[in-house]
Scaffold this active site. Sequence first.
Site, mmCIF file in Angstrom:
data_model
loop_
_atom_site.group_PDB
_atom_site.id
_atom_site.type_symbol
_atom_site.label_atom_id
_atom_site.label_comp_id
_atom_site.label_asym_id
_atom_site.label_seq_id
_atom_site.Cartn_x
_atom_site.Cartn_y
_atom_site.Cartn_z
ATOM 1 N N ARG A 223 40.219 35.852 44.657
ATOM 2 C CA ARG A 223 39.184 35.528 43.687
ATOM 3 C C ARG A 223 39.650 34.372 42.820
ATOM 4 O O ARG A 223 40.829 34.307 42.439
ATOM 5 C CB ARG A 223 38.905 36.729 42.767
ATOM 6 N N HIS A 271 34.316 30.082 50.246
ATOM 7 C CA HIS A 271 34.451 31.562 50.216
ATOM 8 C C HIS A 271 34.064 32.175 51.571
ATOM 9 O O HIS A 271 33.110 32.953 51.660
ATOM 10 C CB HIS A 271 33.596 32.158 49.089
HETATM 11 C C1 GLV Z 1 34.530 39.139 49.667
HETATM 12 O O1 GLV Z 1 34.858 38.322 48.888
HETATM 13 C C2 GLV Z 1 34.837 40.532 49.542
HETATM 14 O O2 GLV Z 1 35.315 40.947 48.495
HETATM 15 O O3 GLV Z 1 34.635 41.261 50.509
#
Ligand code: GLV
Length: 306
Positions: A223, A271
């Site tokens: 993150r 992401h």
């Molecule tokens: C993606 O970022 C997840 O947390 O699965």
Amino acid sequence: MTILLNNDGHWHDKYLAALAHYLPDRKAVEFGADYDPSEIKYAIIWKHPDGDLLNYPNLKAVFSLGSGTDYLDAYQAFPDVPVFRMIDPNMAEDMALYTLYWIIHFQRGMEVLRAQQKKAQWKRYVTTLAQEVKVCVLGQGAIGGHIAQVLSRNGYETYGWSRSEKNFEDVQSISGEDSLLQILPEMDIVVSMLPSNRSTRYYLNKDIFAAMKRGSAFINISRGAVVDEDDLLAALDSGQISAAALDVFHQEPLPKNSAFWSHPKVHVTPHMSGATNPFTSIKIIAENLKKFEKGIMPDYQYVREV
Ligand code: GLV
């Protein structure tokens, strides 16, 4: 009994097809469609609006489509039913391969070769061997531990760090804050798999970057919130960190004016180091839902911090 689906509005056709395949005898509806709230028994969600889960009086359980729980932590109104995280071995493997890709990239100096190609320069050099590269994966949950194992099994000298002790076969485990500061100066590559929560916010800041080996590389696939982005940029600009592969950011989508987009030492991906796959994730959820109905608690129940 009906299943409510909301994957933050994305790819619902694929998820509904997977639900029809793995749970053919259940009705599934998209969030916002025409349904009676009292028919909803299960919710399969990702970043679902805060408070909405309280609208379903017969809700029995919630299955999240991701492994990260930061959006659940942020809920003000929480339903009084069990919530389960998604831990999908396919996603863990995907993230491990993404990490391995960048580690090979940094280890073999792919940027140097690219620069040489631009100058039509045929220049060979002795590459560092995998066993000469020390990697530390920060965060040893189910996915972080798997990533560390894959790196280790590919020959890298791999350490797995977590606050509390964890042990994954083939990985040299270390725990506690002091041991992290001791080991960082030796690491060639640091990978963040730290979850985002109150104790990890901005955890990777100038102190941690200063403790890292000069010229080491950094990969973040957990993150953005665990990183102080200004401190990271400063560490890149000073040469303390030589390169970064960043898949996650404080603000997503990454704003067009972010310095990361054009930074010569940064590789940005949107992401997707291990995106949830509709078919493999719904297969797991279908198995868990059936277990749950038989009174067996599935693994990876989300525990809300108070
Ligand atoms: C993606 O970022 C997840 O947390 O699965």
